[in-house]
Enzyme design. Structure first.
Site, mmCIF file in Angstrom:
data_model
loop_
_atom_site.group_PDB
_atom_site.id
_atom_site.type_symbol
_atom_site.label_atom_id
_atom_site.label_comp_id
_atom_site.label_asym_id
_atom_site.label_seq_id
_atom_site.Cartn_x
_atom_site.Cartn_y
_atom_site.Cartn_z
ATOM 1 N N SER A 34 22.253 -3.998 12.883
ATOM 2 C CA SER A 34 22.050 -5.184 12.398
ATOM 3 C C SER A 34 22.663 -5.208 11.006
ATOM 4 O O SER A 34 22.317 -4.249 10.228
ATOM 5 C CB SER A 34 20.461 -5.500 12.447
ATOM 6 O OG SER A 34 19.839 -5.708 13.642
ATOM 7 N N HIS A 65 27.135 -13.468 17.968
ATOM 8 C CA HIS A 65 28.351 -12.726 17.828
ATOM 9 C C HIS A 65 28.648 -12.500 19.553
ATOM 10 O O HIS A 65 27.672 -12.044 20.241
ATOM 11 C CB HIS A 65 28.388 -11.539 17.042
ATOM 12 C CG HIS A 65 29.619 -11.086 17.050
ATOM 13 N ND1 HIS A 65 30.497 -10.238 17.742
ATOM 14 C CD2 HIS A 65 30.625 -10.900 15.713
ATOM 15 C CE1 HIS A 65 31.629 -9.944 17.304
ATOM 16 N NE2 HIS A 65 31.766 -10.251 16.068
ATOM 17 N N HIS A 87 21.117 -5.555 23.215
ATOM 18 C CA HIS A 87 20.002 -4.858 23.532
ATOM 19 C C HIS A 87 19.271 -4.922 24.635
ATOM 20 O O HIS A 87 19.160 -6.188 25.561
ATOM 21 C CB HIS A 87 18.751 -5.357 22.257
ATOM 22 C CG HIS A 87 19.528 -5.126 20.899
ATOM 23 N ND1 HIS A 87 20.588 -6.053 20.401
ATOM 24 C CD2 HIS A 87 19.279 -4.224 20.233
ATOM 25 C CE1 HIS A 87 20.717 -5.734 18.788
ATOM 26 N NE2 HIS A 87 20.052 -4.621 18.800
ATOM 27 N N TYR A 89 16.052 -5.951 25.015
ATOM 28 C CA TYR A 89 15.195 -7.172 25.204
ATOM 29 C C TYR A 89 16.112 -8.269 25.348
ATOM 30 O O TYR A 89 15.435 -9.317 25.725
ATOM 31 C CB TYR A 89 14.460 -7.030 23.844
ATOM 32 C CG TYR A 89 15.449 -7.291 22.556
ATOM 33 C CD1 TYR A 89 15.992 -8.351 22.418
ATOM 34 C CD2 TYR A 89 15.459 -6.161 21.682
ATOM 35 C CE1 TYR A 89 16.930 -8.501 21.108
ATOM 36 C CE2 TYR A 89 16.227 -6.442 20.433
ATOM 37 C CZ TYR A 89 16.856 -7.479 20.462
ATOM 38 O OH TYR A 89 17.796 -7.604 19.267
ATOM 39 N N GLU A 90 17.405 -8.231 25.575
ATOM 40 C CA GLU A 90 17.991 -9.390 25.937
ATOM 41 C C GLU A 90 17.981 -9.601 27.457
ATOM 42 O O GLU A 90 18.284 -10.711 28.158
ATOM 43 C CB GLU A 90 19.309 -9.249 25.376
ATOM 44 C CG GLU A 90 19.586 -9.344 23.930
ATOM 45 C CD GLU A 90 20.948 -9.042 23.662
ATOM 46 O OE1 GLU A 90 21.900 -9.736 23.855
ATOM 47 O OE2 GLU A 90 21.308 -8.107 23.009
ATOM 48 N N ALA A 117 19.086 -0.676 12.300
ATOM 49 C CA ALA A 117 17.831 -0.883 11.439
ATOM 50 C C ALA A 117 16.541 -0.517 12.264
ATOM 51 O O ALA A 117 16.444 -0.805 13.115
ATOM 52 C CB ALA A 117 18.045 -2.400 11.201
ATOM 53 N N MET A 215 14.636 -0.863 18.272
ATOM 54 C CA MET A 215 14.744 -1.406 19.614
ATOM 55 C C MET A 215 16.100 -1.247 20.085
ATOM 56 O O MET A 215 16.498 -1.916 21.108
ATOM 57 C CB MET A 215 14.538 -3.108 19.553
ATOM 58 C CG MET A 215 13.251 -3.579 18.756
ATOM 59 S SD MET A 215 13.205 -5.159 18.746
ATOM 60 C CE MET A 215 11.685 -5.607 17.511
ATOM 61 N N SER A 216 16.666 -0.106 19.796
ATOM 62 C CA SER A 216 18.031 0.288 20.235
ATOM 63 C C SER A 216 18.205 1.673 20.250
ATOM 64 O O SER A 216 17.226 2.539 20.118
ATOM 65 C CB SER A 216 19.242 -0.435 19.557
ATOM 66 O OG SER A 216 19.033 0.180 17.920
ATOM 67 N N ASN A 239 12.458 -1.960 6.554
ATOM 68 C CA ASN A 239 10.990 -2.583 6.266
ATOM 69 C C ASN A 239 9.991 -1.481 6.771
ATOM 70 O O ASN A 239 10.412 -0.527 7.363
ATOM 71 C CB ASN A 239 10.606 -3.876 7.218
ATOM 72 C CG ASN A 239 10.973 -3.503 8.413
ATOM 73 O OD1 ASN A 239 12.070 -3.382 9.062
ATOM 74 N ND2 ASN A 239 9.874 -3.332 9.111
ATOM 75 N N HIS A 251 12.912 -11.005 11.011
ATOM 76 C CA HIS A 251 14.236 -10.563 11.338
ATOM 77 C C HIS A 251 15.052 -10.784 10.070
ATOM 78 O O HIS A 251 16.098 -10.033 9.723
ATOM 79 C CB HIS A 251 14.829 -11.647 12.614
ATOM 80 C CG HIS A 251 16.100 -10.850 12.784
ATOM 81 N ND1 HIS A 251 16.439 -9.619 13.427
ATOM 82 C CD2 HIS A 251 17.295 -11.603 12.918
ATOM 83 C CE1 HIS A 251 17.781 -9.362 13.550
ATOM 84 N NE2 HIS A 251 18.332 -10.578 13.191
HETATM 85 N N1 HPA Z 1 10.384 -2.511 14.386
HETATM 86 C C1 HPA Z 1 11.224 -2.585 15.309
HETATM 87 N N2 HPA Z 1 12.480 -2.712 15.035
HETATM 88 C C2 HPA Z 1 12.733 -2.797 13.989
HETATM 89 C C3 HPA Z 1 12.047 -3.011 12.857
HETATM 90 C C4 HPA Z 1 10.555 -2.790 13.028
HETATM 91 O O1 HPA Z 1 9.850 -2.593 12.090
HETATM 92 N N3 HPA Z 1 12.649 -3.194 11.550
HETATM 93 C C5 HPA Z 1 14.013 -2.958 12.236
HETATM 94 N N4 HPA Z 1 13.922 -3.163 13.293
#
Ligand code: HPA
Length: 276
Positions: A34, A65, A87, A89-90, A117, A215-216, A239, A251
């Site tokens: 990301s 994209h 991903h 989750y898609e 990320a 998530m990846s 974060n 997000h």
């Molecule tokens: N959790 C899951 N996936 C993420 C996060 C998170 O806090 N931050 C960026 N991708």
């Protein structure tokens, strides 16, 4: 359970379509997370092939994209980069989302660099930190190798004890220090998403040994290892994970924080490519 997953055929079809456009011989693969896709724009002798011209590959459904393979050179290395990863989750099986890694393997890629990320689970971390992935915990609930084994690539029961190649991490640490880049190192835990985790889940993940959550990356790393590639992974901590701070996650903030960390991230990526 999906009945027919003819991955071998899809991989061969995708490779043929790529070969019709380029005779590039990439040795390094790059998957950009990301907010980090811009790195591709800096490649020399660039050729971008959208997934729409590569039959067999799944198409990303988020982030506006369509996904593409970008071929080019960087610091004298021939690179195949993936812009716009798909991903889990898609809604695609993990075997589908990792097809580009198999395609890279067939094109000759020997080292895969994975970026993402992630949320900081380790309480010593701060947003903006870069974490070299030392190991992972697959909490996604499945495995990308489920289904018939593709013997052409690797064994039925591949070893995962050195999935994020130790030798490469050892080479990278002093180079990052010399470049003045502070580098964390830890365990990445994959959660399926797309909902973010709950505070209770994050406490549980911390107790299980996770330093970051996202998530990846885990499916791609498993497939790359199955193919016998060397793997490096780096998380940009965008974060603190749920419940660490008294604020909600969103997000937009993740993407913004990744963009802010882009300078350091790019410098680290350059070092990683240099040792690949
Ligand atoms: N959790 C899951 N996936 C993420 C996060 C998170 O806090 N931050 C960026 N991708």
């Amino acid at each position: 359970m999906v009945k027919t997953l003819n991955y071998q055929e899809r991989i061969d079809t995708a490779c043929k379509a790529i070969r019709a456009e380029t005779d590039a011989a990439p040795s390094v693969g790059l998957i950009l997370g990301s907010g980090l896709g811009d790195f591709c724009d800096g490649l020399e002798n660039r050729l971008e092939i959208p997934f729409s011209r590569i039959p067999g590959l799944p198409t990303p459904t988020v982030e506006g994209h369509q996904g593409s393979f970008v071929f080019g050179t960087f610091a004298g290395r021939s690179i195949a980069a993936l812009r716009g990863r798909v991903h889990y989750y898609e809604g695609y099986p993990q075997g589908d989302i990792t097809l580009p890694v198999r395609v890279m393997a067939k094109l000759g890629v020997r080292t895969l660099i994975l970026t993402n990320a992630a949320g900081g689970v380790n309480l010593d971390f701060h947003p903006g930190d870069l974490m070299l992935i030392a190991d992972h915990i697959n909490f996604s609930g499945t495995n990308p190798l489920i289904g018939p084994n593709l013997d052409e690539f690797g064994p039925r029961f591949p070893d995962m004890s050195d999935i994020y190649t130790r030798g490469l991490r050892e080479k990278l640490r002093p180079l990052a220090a010399q470049a003045g880049l502070e580098l964390r190192e830890g365990v990445y835990m994959m959660y399926s998403g797309p909902s973010y985790e709950t505070p209770a889940e994050i406490r549980a993940f911390r107790a299980l040994g996770a330093d970051a959550v996202g998530m990846s990356t885990v499916p791609e790393a498993i497939i790359a290892r199955h193919c016998g590639m060397r793997v490096m992974g780096v998380s940009c901590i965008t974060n603190m994970a749920a419940g660490v701070l008294p604020q909600a996650l969103n997000h937009a903030e993740v993407v913004e924080a990744a963009a802010r960390a882009r300078g350091n991230f790019t410098r680290l990526l350059e070092l990683m490519i240099g040792i690949s």
